[in-house]
Design a protein around this motif. Structure first.
Motif, PDB file in Angstrom:
ATOM      1  N   THR A   1       0.908  -1.081  -0.167  1.00 22.17           N
ATOM      2  CA  THR A   1       0.031   0.086   0.034  1.00 22.17           C
ATOM      3  C   THR A   1       0.747   1.225   0.101  1.00 22.17           C
ATOM      4  O   THR A   1       1.688   1.342   0.818  1.00 22.17           O
ATOM      5  CB  THR A   1      -0.901   0.098   1.208  1.00 22.17           C
TER       6      THR A   1
ATOM      7  N   VAL B   1       1.031   5.455  -0.438  1.00 26.29           N
ATOM      8  CA  VAL B   1       0.286   6.979  -0.583  1.00 26.29           C
ATOM      9  C   VAL B   1       1.341   7.993  -1.121  1.00 26.29           C
ATOM     10  O   VAL B   1       2.383   8.026  -1.012  1.00 26.29           O
ATOM     11  CB  VAL B   1       0.010   7.392   0.936  1.00 26.29           C
TER      12      VAL B   1
ATOM     13  N   ILE C   1      -2.797   5.414  -3.061  1.00 18.56           N
ATOM     14  CA  ILE C   1      -3.894   6.392  -2.763  1.00 18.56           C
ATOM     15  C   ILE C   1      -3.041   7.882  -3.074  1.00 18.56           C
ATOM     16  O   ILE C   1      -2.060   8.053  -2.449  1.00 18.56           O
ATOM     17  CB  ILE C   1      -4.300   6.521  -1.320  1.00 18.56           C
TER      18      ILE C   1
ATOM     19  N   ILE D   1      -3.221  11.932  -2.476  1.00 15.41           N
ATOM     20  CA  ILE D   1      -3.607  12.955  -1.938  1.00 15.41           C
ATOM     21  C   ILE D   1      -3.092  14.049  -2.602  1.00 15.41           C
ATOM     22  O   ILE D   1      -2.184  14.338  -2.849  1.00 15.41           O
ATOM     23  CB  ILE D   1      -3.196  12.888  -0.666  1.00 15.41           C
TER      24      ILE D   1
ATOM     25  N   ARG E   1      -7.772  11.092  -3.473  1.00 22.36           N
ATOM     26  CA  ARG E   1      -8.690  11.686  -2.410  1.00 22.36           C
ATOM     27  C   ARG E   1      -8.341  13.291  -2.197  1.00 22.36           C
ATOM     28  O   ARG E   1      -6.875  13.601  -2.380  1.00 22.36           O
ATOM     29  CB  ARG E   1      -8.359  11.130  -0.897  1.00 22.36           C
TER      30      ARG E   1
ATOM     31  N   THR F   1      -3.767  14.089   6.039  1.00 17.38           N
ATOM     32  CA  THR F   1      -4.313  13.399   5.227  1.00 17.38           C
ATOM     33  C   THR F   1      -5.874  12.771   5.501  1.00 17.38           C
ATOM     34  O   THR F   1      -6.464  12.421   4.582  1.00 17.38           O
ATOM     35  CB  THR F   1      -3.488  12.256   4.424  1.00 17.38           C
TER      36      THR F   1
ATOM     37  N   LEU G   1      -5.926   9.680   6.404  1.00 17.12           N
ATOM     38  CA  LEU G   1      -5.895   8.346   6.276  1.00 17.12           C
ATOM     39  C   LEU G   1      -5.588   7.922   7.616  1.00 17.12           C
ATOM     40  O   LEU G   1      -4.896   8.383   8.542  1.00 17.12           O
ATOM     41  CB  LEU G   1      -4.928   7.862   5.407  1.00 17.12           C
ATOM     42  N   ALA G   2      -5.832   6.361   7.808  1.00 13.70           N
ATOM     43  CA  ALA G   2      -5.514   5.774   8.994  1.00 13.70           C
ATOM     44  C   ALA G   2      -3.930   5.719   9.337  1.00 13.70           C
ATOM     45  O   ALA G   2      -3.081   5.511   8.282  1.00 13.70           O
ATOM     46  CB  ALA G   2      -6.007   4.429   9.293  1.00 13.70           C
TER      47      ALA G   2
ATOM     48  N   SER H   1      -0.991   2.473   8.364  1.00 17.71           N
ATOM     49  CA  SER H   1      -1.644   1.926   7.124  1.00 17.71           C
ATOM     50  C   SER H   1      -0.843   1.573   6.034  1.00 17.71           C
ATOM     51  O   SER H   1      -1.662   1.084   4.917  1.00 17.71           O
ATOM     52  CB  SER H   1      -2.762   2.972   6.953  1.00 17.71           C
ATOM     53  N   CYS H   2       0.120   2.204   5.705  1.00 15.24           N
ATOM     54  CA  CYS H   2       0.721   1.929   4.405  1.00 15.24           C
ATOM     55  C   CYS H   2       2.319   1.500   4.558  1.00 15.24           C
ATOM     56  O   CYS H   2       2.938   1.765   5.538  1.00 15.24           O
ATOM     57  CB  CYS H   2       0.747   3.316   3.594  1.00 15.24           C
TER      58      CYS H   2
ATOM     59  N   LEU I   1       1.545   7.874   8.919  1.00 13.05           N
ATOM     60  CA  LEU I   1       0.759   6.920   7.891  1.00 13.05           C
ATOM     61  C   LEU I   1       1.711   5.241   7.682  1.00 13.05           C
ATOM     62  O   LEU I   1       1.145   4.476   7.494  1.00 13.05           O
ATOM     63  CB  LEU I   1       0.973   7.497   6.605  1.00 13.05           C
TER      64      LEU I   1
END
Length: 262
Positions: free
Chosen positions: A82, A84, A108, A110, A135, A142, A144-145, A148-149, A174
């Protein structure tokens, strides 16, 4: 560590955001217009992007590519990861990352500029890339969780932020432990004078917001990441006379960097 003061006190942050949005709106809508910086396929190839990768992604994303270096060899993205992209623009680096992580991965992008997001989403949809999403958001926050990446990437964008410390804290938040921050950005060899650092137009042109490279590295490490690699990108050159003058006088240059969350 002591926090580093990164934002000039007299910088009009609201004016800066509008200048940046305006400039990168034009980058999305009129990529062949006149800018302080070079754009497009020839730039990407010269910076180190593989022709095979460029041929495999949407051409219109490459037209609006305004990156300043190549870092995918440092990022070493793997299938299933994953990723970002902070400040994803029209999506070129997101689409390259999507090639690297494959359909089992996720990328993802941003960005805060509506026109860039609309172009990127149109290209994503046309290419049928279900593992890619864009997004609206700020690179400092961001939404985001956390943890998570596997990788955070960025190209020529952090210098535009008035709060770089917040960007690096967000990147660290992140990332999973062992995750990588890989980016290219504009830095300086010597301190820029206040007349440049407080000029929103020069910030939007990727000059006024450039930090000294030592301070840039220190800011990343104060966010909890360990910088492993910093290299110059001599293939990147500004094109306007004003920007070239700053390059000569203050050592404004492009670097690519890898940092790891240990």
């Amino acid at each position: 560590m002591t926090a580093i003061a990164l934002t000039p006190k007299r910088l009009d942050v609201a004016a800066l955001e509008q200048k940046v949005k305006s400039m990168y709106r034009d980058v999305a809508l009129d990529p062949h217009g006149e800018f302080h910086f070079e754009m497009g396929h020839a730039l990407a190839e010269r910076l180190g992007y593989a022709v095979a990768d460029l041929d495999a992604i949407p051409a219109q994303a490459i037209d609006s590519f305004a990156g300043v270096g190549y870092y995918f060899d440092l990022a070493a993205l793997r299938p299933g990861e994953t990723v970002v992209d902070l400040g994803s623009g029209s999506g070129m680096d997101v689409f390259v990352a999507a090639l690297k992580v494959g359909a089992s991965g996720r990328v993802i992008g941003i960005d805060m500029t509506d026109e860039q997001l609309a172009k990127a989403e149109r290209l994503r949809s046309a290419a049928g890339l279900a593992h890619v999403e864009f997004r609206k958001g700020y690179i400092e926050l961001t939404g985001l969780a956390g943890a998570s990446c596997d990788a955070v990437i960025s190209n020529g964008v952090v210098n535009l932020s008035p709060d770089k410390q917040a960007v690096f804290r967000e990147a660290a938040r992140l990332l999973k432990r062992g995750g990588r921050l890989a980016l290219s950005d504009i830095v300086t060899e010597s301190q820029l004078p206040e007349g440049i650092t407080c000029n929103a137009t020069l910030w939007a042109a990727c000059i006024g917001g450039a930090m000294q490279v030592g301070d840039y590295v220190a800011a990343i490490e104060s966010a909890g990441l360990r910088v492993r690699t910093v290299r110059d990108n001599p293939a990147y050159q500004f094109v306007s006379d004003n920007a070239q003058g700053a390059t000569r006088k203050y050592g404004v240059k492009s670097v690519s960097l890898l940092a790891v969350k240990e």
